[in-house]
Motif scaffolding. Sequence first.
Motif, PDB file in Angstrom:
ATOM      1  N   ALA A 102       0.864  -1.185   0.000  1.00  0.00           N
ATOM      2  CA  ALA A 102       0.000   0.000   0.000  1.00  0.00           C
ATOM      3  C   ALA A 102       0.898   1.232   0.000  1.00  0.00           C
ATOM      4  CB  ALA A 102      -0.901   0.006   1.237  1.00  0.00           C
ATOM      5  N   PRO A 103       0.462   2.318  -0.673  1.00  0.00           N
ATOM      6  CA  PRO A 103      -0.884   2.528  -1.200  1.00  0.00           C
ATOM      7  C   PRO A 103      -1.145   1.907  -2.565  1.00  0.00           C
ATOM      8  CG  PRO A 103       0.409   4.491  -1.556  1.00  0.00           C
ATOM      9  CD  PRO A 103       1.288   3.552  -0.762  1.00  0.00           C
ATOM     10  N   ALA A 104      -0.110   1.686  -3.388  1.00  0.00           N
ATOM     11  CA  ALA A 104      -0.354   1.063  -4.688  1.00  0.00           C
ATOM     12  C   ALA A 104      -0.641  -0.413  -4.492  1.00  0.00           C
ATOM     13  CB  ALA A 104       0.858   1.255  -5.601  1.00  0.00           C
ATOM     14  N   ASP A 105      -1.420  -1.000  -5.389  1.00  0.00           N
ATOM     15  CA  ASP A 105      -1.689  -2.427  -5.316  1.00  0.00           C
ATOM     16  C   ASP A 105      -1.629  -3.023  -6.709  1.00  0.00           C
ATOM     17  OD1 ASP A 105      -4.508  -2.957  -6.510  1.00  0.00           O
ATOM     18  OD2 ASP A 105      -4.789  -1.209  -5.236  1.00  0.00           O
ATOM     19  N   GLU A 106      -1.404  -4.318  -6.757  1.00  0.00           N
ATOM     20  CA  GLU A 106      -1.160  -4.969  -8.043  1.00  0.00           C
ATOM     21  C   GLU A 106      -2.399  -5.102  -8.912  1.00  0.00           C
ATOM     22  OE1 GLU A 106      -0.296  -9.176  -7.871  1.00  0.00           O
ATOM     23  OE2 GLU A 106      -0.819  -9.194  -5.740  1.00  0.00           O
ATOM     24  N   PHE A 107      -3.600  -4.843  -8.353  1.00  0.00           N
ATOM     25  CA  PHE A 107      -4.822  -5.010  -9.123  1.00  0.00           C
ATOM     26  C   PHE A 107      -5.338  -3.697  -9.717  1.00  0.00           C
ATOM     27  CE2 PHE A 107      -4.819  -8.408  -5.925  1.00  0.00           C
ATOM     28  CZ  PHE A 107      -4.814  -9.497  -6.770  1.00  0.00           C
ATOM     29  N   GLY A 108      -4.639  -2.575  -9.478  1.00  0.00           N
ATOM     30  CA  GLY A 108      -5.070  -1.303 -10.040  1.00  0.00           C
ATOM     31  C   GLY A 108      -6.283  -0.707  -9.374  1.00  0.00           C
ATOM     32  N   GLN A 109      -6.650  -1.191  -8.171  1.00  0.00           N
ATOM     33  CA  GLN A 109      -7.798  -0.633  -7.472  1.00  0.00           C
ATOM     34  C   GLN A 109      -7.447   0.665  -6.752  1.00  0.00           C
ATOM     35  OE1 GLN A 109     -11.059  -2.272  -7.498  1.00  0.00           O
ATOM     36  NE2 GLN A 109      -9.942  -3.089  -9.220  1.00  0.00           N
ATOM     37  N   SER A 110      -6.173   0.909  -6.529  1.00  0.00           N
ATOM     38  CA  SER A 110      -5.740   2.106  -5.808  1.00  0.00           C
ATOM     39  C   SER A 110      -5.566   3.269  -6.772  1.00  0.00           C
ATOM     40  CB  SER A 110      -4.424   1.830  -5.078  1.00  0.00           C
ATOM     41  OG  SER A 110      -3.880   3.007  -4.530  1.00  0.00           O
ATOM     42  N   VAL A 111      -5.730   4.499  -6.255  1.00  0.00           N
ATOM     43  CA  VAL A 111      -5.478   5.687  -7.070  1.00  0.00           C
ATOM     44  C   VAL A 111      -3.985   5.923  -7.215  1.00  0.00           C
ATOM     45  CG1 VAL A 111      -7.647   6.744  -6.368  1.00  0.00           C
ATOM     46  CG2 VAL A 111      -5.564   7.289  -5.102  1.00  0.00           C
ATOM     47  N   TRP A 112      -3.177   5.214  -6.400  1.00  0.00           N
ATOM     48  CA  TRP A 112      -1.728   5.380  -6.414  1.00  0.00           C
ATOM     49  C   TRP A 112      -1.082   4.403  -7.387  1.00  0.00           C
ATOM     50  CZ3 TRP A 112       0.697   9.175  -3.598  1.00  0.00           C
ATOM     51  CH2 TRP A 112      -0.060   9.803  -2.609  1.00  0.00           C
ATOM     52  N   GLU A 113       0.054   4.840  -7.956  1.00  0.00           N
ATOM     53  CA  GLU A 113       0.837   3.973  -8.828  1.00  0.00           C
ATOM     54  C   GLU A 113       2.298   4.068  -8.406  1.00  0.00           C
ATOM     55  OE1 GLU A 113       2.077   3.444 -13.541  1.00  0.00           O
ATOM     56  OE2 GLU A 113       0.606   4.944 -12.942  1.00  0.00           O
ATOM     57  N   LEU A 114       2.942   2.902  -8.262  1.00  0.00           N
ATOM     58  CA  LEU A 114       4.371   2.879  -7.970  1.00  0.00           C
ATOM     59  C   LEU A 114       5.115   3.201  -9.254  1.00  0.00           C
ATOM     60  CD1 LEU A 114       6.703   2.301  -6.030  1.00  0.00           C
ATOM     61  CD2 LEU A 114       6.495  -0.123  -6.632  1.00  0.00           C
ATOM     62  N   THR A 115       5.649   4.405  -9.337  1.00  0.00           N
ATOM     63  CA  THR A 115       6.225   4.885 -10.594  1.00  0.00           C
ATOM     64  C   THR A 115       7.733   4.717 -10.679  1.00  0.00           C
ATOM     65  OG1 THR A 115       6.330   7.122  -9.666  1.00  0.00           O
ATOM     66  CG2 THR A 115       4.370   6.552 -10.969  1.00  0.00           C
ATOM     67  N   ASP A 116       8.429   4.518  -9.528  1.00  0.00           N
ATOM     68  CA  ASP A 116       9.883   4.432  -9.596  1.00  0.00           C
ATOM     69  C   ASP A 116      10.434   3.743  -8.350  1.00  0.00           C
ATOM     70  OD1 ASP A 116      12.435   5.180 -10.937  1.00  0.00           O
ATOM     71  OD2 ASP A 116      12.745   6.347  -9.100  1.00  0.00           O
ATOM     72  N   VAL A 117      11.500   2.949  -8.550  1.00  0.00           N
ATOM     73  CA  VAL A 117      12.251   2.340  -7.454  1.00  0.00           C
ATOM     74  C   VAL A 117      13.734   2.535  -7.750  1.00  0.00           C
ATOM     75  CG1 VAL A 117      12.758   0.258  -6.133  1.00  0.00           C
ATOM     76  CG2 VAL A 117      10.459   0.606  -7.059  1.00  0.00           C
ATOM     77  N   GLN A 118      14.481   3.036  -6.767  1.00  0.00           N
ATOM     78  CA  GLN A 118      15.912   3.243  -6.913  1.00  0.00           C
ATOM     79  C   GLN A 118      16.638   2.648  -5.709  1.00  0.00           C
ATOM     80  OE1 GLN A 118      17.496   4.525  -9.555  1.00  0.00           O
ATOM     81  NE2 GLN A 118      15.572   4.953 -10.639  1.00  0.00           N
ATOM     82  N   CYS A 119      17.701   1.859  -5.977  1.00  0.00           N
ATOM     83  CA  CYS A 119      18.562   1.295  -4.934  1.00  0.00           C
ATOM     84  C   CYS A 119      20.013   1.544  -5.356  1.00  0.00           C
ATOM     85  CB  CYS A 119      18.312  -0.199  -4.755  1.00  0.00           C
ATOM     86  SG  CYS A 119      16.614  -0.653  -4.355  1.00  0.00           S
TER      87      CYS A 119
END
Length: 364
Positions: A102-119
């Motif tokens: 959360a807040p993004a979820d894999e089913f697209g039900q959330s208004v949030w989207e995971l747009t970037d990951v940096q390590c």
Amino acid sequence: MRYGVGAPRRRAARAFAGITLILSGLAALTVPAGAQAAPTGGINILKVERGGVTPATFEVVGPGIAGTATLTANVVAENTPTPALPALPLLTPGTYVITETAPADEFGQSVWELTDVQCPGATFFRNGNSIEITVADEVITCTFTDEVTRAAILGQKIVTGNTSSWIRPARFHITCPDIQLDIDIEPPVGPGGPGTYIIGQGSIPPATCTISEIDTGSDGSVFVTMEVTNHGVLIASGGTSVTFTSHAGDDLVLRVTNLFLAGVPGQRRQEPGSTTTVAGGSTTTTTAATTTTATTVPGSGATTTTGGAATTTSGGGAAATPAPPTTAPQLPITGTPTAGLIVFALVALIGGLTLVARSRRLVD
């Protein structure tokens, strides 16, 4: 004091004994062959949000964790890296999987989207909202960035009146040209008694959509109105259909109100684009109503046609039966709400993912 040959020998013996003790101590501190050094690697997670703020949660699994570790980032400001706690230091070397739940979820039900990951400085592989990363002897810091890219939407069907004619679930049609969606939906809503039924809950991308109730589920007369609000403010309304535009961050509520008029003659459904005038015994109606009843206006010789396009001719005499009210009273939520998906089956088609929670309860 006398000094002889034995004195140097005694001093040499004492020095040798001291060296032996030191070496013995070092030997006692030597790590046994095959033993592993204490772990020094770890994982830190930072959360950045844009377009709003909301708590974020992560789950981490790997060889240095018993079961699953759950971390929470209580974000209070946009564009501000916020640590997810508790941190994970001193991890056993190996491969770990980090999943944002959360807040993004894999089913697209959330208004949030995971747009970037940096390590930085680490090699990792991303799969949706999860990453797989190898921990060795260094502490790795990963930053997850979410953005509000969709609109939240809740659908309700509000039923009033005599529902004895409600004999099947309602059917809807959804069209969103912007995202090439055009589909009929039959959520498991009804039949039942008066009350507020939850049609579904989810999110949609920015688009202009039209939703129509093509079948109320009744064989009798039903007066239909629709409205859409955004953050509590009315943005669109209509009869058996309503057109609205969604934007990222919107909080939309679709209300479909059905006033069941079972046993009341001369009533018809309110259809988009139809006009009805009753004055001096003259009635003019043009509509493509799907649920109609035949009515003869006394003294006018005008008769409405059941089904299809209905027309009447002007004449004198008594006025036709007045049209039903423009709005129907809302009832509080009662005991038989049923869950389904209207715009929310649309959510699955939009995201290309399988719908979930098509049950008789509100979707989380």
